[in-house]
Scaffold this active site. Structure first.
Site, PDB file in Angstrom:
ATOM      1  N   HIS A  94     -52.441   2.433 -24.497  1.00 51.55           N
ATOM      2  CA  HIS A  94     -51.795   3.299 -23.503  1.00 51.55           C
ATOM      3  C   HIS A  94     -51.505   2.475 -22.244  1.00 51.55           C
ATOM      4  CE1 HIS A  94     -51.085   6.496 -20.624  1.00 51.55           C
ATOM      5  NE2 HIS A  94     -50.852   7.286 -21.663  1.00 51.55           N
ATOM      6  N   GLU A 164     -43.633   5.460 -24.839  1.00 55.26           N
ATOM      7  CA  GLU A 164     -43.893   6.073 -23.540  1.00 55.26           C
ATOM      8  C   GLU A 164     -43.391   5.159 -22.424  1.00 55.26           C
ATOM      9  OE1 GLU A 164     -47.257   9.177 -23.743  1.00 55.26           O
ATOM     10  OE2 GLU A 164     -48.129   7.280 -23.174  1.00 55.26           O
TER      11      GLU A 164
HETATM   12  P1  PGA Z   1     -47.339  12.824 -19.009  1.00 60.90           P
HETATM   13  O1  PGA Z   1     -48.273  11.738 -19.733  1.00 60.90           O
HETATM   14  O2  PGA Z   1     -46.924  13.826 -20.047  1.00 60.90           O
HETATM   15  O3  PGA Z   1     -48.190  13.398 -17.941  1.00 60.90           O
HETATM   16  O4  PGA Z   1     -46.145  12.084 -18.482  1.00 60.90           O
HETATM   17  C1  PGA Z   1     -47.997  11.245 -21.009  1.00 60.90           C
HETATM   18  C2  PGA Z   1     -48.981  10.150 -21.361  1.00 60.90           C
HETATM   19  O5  PGA Z   1     -49.244   9.278 -20.512  1.00 60.90           O
HETATM   20  O6  PGA Z   1     -49.486  10.108 -22.477  1.00 60.90           O
END
Ligand code: PGA
Length: 252
Positions: A94, A164
């Site tokens: 992440h 992401e």
């Molecule tokens: P968010 O986070 O939906 O708050 O943007 C997603 C994540 O970091 O997994």
């Protein structure tokens, strides 16, 4: 393949009472969540609570792992404990971990340990800026190749990838990536996975999107061809999470 929804609670909520409240909200919709592959990634101290009070909502996900199977490692939680708790998936790489210094080499090591223990790695990749020259393509391909360096060719089907973009995380729906752009990114990620594994395997690897998925943009984002979402802040609001789940089930 059922659509996938993963609630990434990150380091929230602040108390077990609040966690219980969220779980009550989720539980009220457990029939809906059964229509999807639903997963909850709570902070470790809430694992027992989620297992007990979230029964029937979704499977447990770890937000990270310590890359040894077991042993005496003060301050860390090894894979055997996660596994024995019924954890199915582990989020690895992440951006909030990478920002603290985690490298793709370390992610690769964790992926190996996860696979050996029978956990499915949910690998996160994402660029910091979506520059106009398209340097992000190189960044994403680099992250994929290095992070997946410990996987064997025939293990591709045990993987989930979450795209992401860092610039879109933790904001509002209007700051998320738009659907047309996202579909280009999905094609690129699948192409790169095809080079790492093979085309047939790459087609089977679910690609999730994460980064400000909210009820208002979920249906639009789904049209990009993603197989589901990794949801951060909206996963702490049962109503928002429900609306996102419904958007994943909606045909048109
Ligand atoms: P968010 O986070 O939906 O708050 O943007 C997603 C994540 O970091 O997994």
């Amino acid at each position: 393949m059922k659509s996938i929804i993963v609630g990434n609670w990150k380091n929230h909520p602040s108390s077990p009472e609040e966690a219980s409240r969220i779980l009550r909200g989720l539980k009220a919709q457990s029939r809906l969540y059964k229509k999807l592959s639903t997963f909850i990634a709570p902070p470790l101290p809430y694992f027992g609570l989620v297992k007990e009070k979230g029964r029937g909502v979704g499977a447990l996900v770890a937000q990270d792992l310590f890359p040894v199977y077991k042993g005496s490692h003060t301050g860390n939680v090894s894979v055997d404990i996660l596994k024995n708790f019924g954890t199915k998936l582990v989020i690895l790489g992440h951006s909030e971990k990478r920002q603290l210094g985690e490298t793709s080499i370390q992610v690769a090591e964790k992926i190996r340990v996860a696979l050996d223990a029978g956990l499915i790695p949910l690998l996160c990749i994402g660029e910091e800026v979506h520059d106009t020259e398209g340097k992000y393509f190189e960044i994403l391909a680099g992250e994929l190749r290095a992070s997946l360096g410990s996987m064997k060719k025939n293990e591709g089907e045990k993987l989930i990838v979450a795209y992401e973009p860092i610039w879109a995380i933790g904001k509002k729906a209007e700051d998320a990536m738009d659907s047309a752009e996202l579909s280009q990114m999905v094609i690129f990620i699948k192409k790169t996975l095809g080079e790492i594994f093979d085309r047939k395997t790459a087609e089977k690897i679910p690609i999730l999107y994460g980064g400000s998925v909210e009820p208002v943009n979920a249906f639009e984002l789904k049209k990009s061809g993603v197989n589901g979402f990794l949801v951060g802040h909206a996963s702490l609001q049962p109503k928002e999470f429900r609306l996102i789940a419904e958007a994943l089930l909606k045909k048109r």
